[in-house]
Motif scaffolding. Structure first.
Motif, PDB file in Angstrom:
ATOM      1  N   TYR A  38      64.581 -39.569 -45.314  1.00  0.00           N
ATOM      2  CA  TYR A  38      65.023 -38.960 -44.065  1.00  0.00           C
ATOM      3  C   TYR A  38      65.698 -37.626 -44.344  1.00  0.00           C
ATOM      4  N   CYS A  39      65.172 -36.559 -43.758  1.00  0.00           N
ATOM      5  CA  CYS A  39      65.813 -35.254 -43.869  1.00  0.00           C
ATOM      6  C   CYS A  39      66.802 -35.105 -42.705  1.00  0.00           C
ATOM      7  N   GLN A  40      67.626 -34.087 -42.758  1.00  0.00           N
ATOM      8  CA  GLN A  40      68.641 -33.887 -41.721  1.00  0.00           C
ATOM      9  C   GLN A  40      68.016 -33.687 -40.343  1.00  0.00           C
ATOM     10  N   SER A  41      66.876 -33.019 -40.260  1.00  0.00           N
ATOM     11  CA  SER A  41      66.253 -32.809 -38.945  1.00  0.00           C
ATOM     12  C   SER A  41      65.788 -34.130 -38.338  1.00  0.00           C
ATOM     13  N   THR A  42      65.361 -35.074 -39.181  1.00  0.00           N
ATOM     14  CA  THR A  42      64.979 -36.396 -38.667  1.00  0.00           C
ATOM     15  C   THR A  42      66.213 -37.146 -38.183  1.00  0.00           C
ATOM     16  N   VAL A  43      67.305 -37.052 -38.913  1.00  0.00           N
ATOM     17  CA  VAL A  43      68.558 -37.691 -38.485  1.00  0.00           C
ATOM     18  C   VAL A  43      69.025 -37.073 -37.163  1.00  0.00           C
ATOM     19  N   ASP A  44      68.928 -35.763 -37.036  1.00  0.00           N
ATOM     20  CA  ASP A  44      69.297 -35.104 -35.773  1.00  0.00           C
ATOM     21  C   ASP A  44      68.423 -35.617 -34.629  1.00  0.00           C
ATOM     22  N   ARG A  45      67.148 -35.804 -34.900  1.00  0.00           N
ATOM     23  CA  ARG A  45      66.216 -36.326 -33.892  1.00  0.00           C
ATOM     24  C   ARG A  45      66.606 -37.757 -33.508  1.00  0.00           C
ATOM     25  N   VAL A  46      67.001 -38.549 -34.495  1.00  0.00           N
ATOM     26  CA  VAL A  46      67.449 -39.921 -34.241  1.00  0.00           C
ATOM     27  C   VAL A  46      68.641 -39.924 -33.283  1.00  0.00           C
ATOM     28  N   LEU A  47      69.561 -38.986 -33.457  1.00  0.00           N
ATOM     29  CA  LEU A  47      70.728 -38.911 -32.567  1.00  0.00           C
ATOM     30  C   LEU A  47      70.305 -38.603 -31.136  1.00  0.00           C
ATOM     31  N   VAL A  48      69.313 -37.755 -30.964  1.00  0.00           N
ATOM     32  CA  VAL A  48      68.789 -37.458 -29.620  1.00  0.00           C
ATOM     33  C   VAL A  48      68.132 -38.706 -29.042  1.00  0.00           C
ATOM     34  N   ILE A  49      67.330 -39.380 -29.844  1.00  0.00           N
ATOM     35  CA  ILE A  49      66.648 -40.599 -29.393  1.00  0.00           C
ATOM     36  C   ILE A  49      67.666 -41.637 -28.954  1.00  0.00           C
ATOM     37  N   ARG A  50      68.665 -41.857 -29.782  1.00  0.00           N
ATOM     38  CA  ARG A  50      69.695 -42.861 -29.459  1.00  0.00           C
ATOM     39  C   ARG A  50      70.384 -42.518 -28.135  1.00  0.00           C
ATOM     40  N   SER A  51      70.717 -41.261 -27.945  1.00  0.00           N
ATOM     41  CA  SER A  51      71.371 -40.823 -26.718  1.00  0.00           C
ATOM     42  C   SER A  51      70.478 -41.073 -25.500  1.00  0.00           C
ATOM     43  N   VAL A  59      61.121 -45.742 -23.614  1.00  0.00           N
ATOM     44  CA  VAL A  59      60.558 -45.181 -24.840  1.00  0.00           C
ATOM     45  C   VAL A  59      59.340 -44.323 -24.516  1.00  0.00           C
ATOM     46  N   ARG A  60      58.535 -44.743 -23.555  1.00  0.00           N
ATOM     47  CA  ARG A  60      57.334 -43.994 -23.170  1.00  0.00           C
ATOM     48  C   ARG A  60      57.686 -42.560 -22.802  1.00  0.00           C
TER      49      ARG A  60
END
Length: 121
Positions: A38-51, A59-60
């Motif tokens: 996991y790179c930092q941009s993927t972790v940042d994306r995960v934070l957006v997804i979680r929010s 999810v759709r």
């Protein structure tokens, strides 16, 4: 970073990270041994997804619009953002309608309980 560290940094369980990958929301890299990277941009994306998931969006909808929300701004971004906001507003309106129905049902049950208690006395 490996999945354990990505989980710790993002506050999202490793199981959720795997689920996001299964849903096509993230695509982590892979080490030579097959472990996720996991790179930092993927972790940042995960934070957006979680929010977005915590906001109740399906999810759709997240899958459809996530690239335009997390990737670099490009041609048509304003149109996509406007479309996303329209979808979010529609989802919110449906939620408000369901809340109104549930509130009416709750009020009807409250009335029933009050009447039932009066007849028990």
């Amino acid at each position: 970073m490996k999945i354990g560290e990505a989980s710790r940094v993002s506050g999202v369980s490793a199981r959720s990270l795997r689920h996001y990958e299964d849903e096509g929301l993230i695509v982590p890299g892979r080490f030579g041994n097959g472990f996720r990277d996991y790179c930092q941009s993927t972790v940042d994306r995960v934070l957006v997804i979680r929010s977005l998931l915590e906001s109740g969006l399906p999810v759709r909808l997240i899958r459809e619009f996530l690239p335009s929300l997390t990737d670099e701004a490009g041609v048509g971004t304003e149109v996509v953002c406007a479309e996303f906001l329209h979808e979010v507003q529609s989802h919110r309106d449906r939620l408000a309608a369901r809340i109104a129905i549930l509130s009416d049902q709750q009020a009807a049950l409250d009335t029933y309980l009050r009447e039932a208690r009066r007849t028990d006395l």
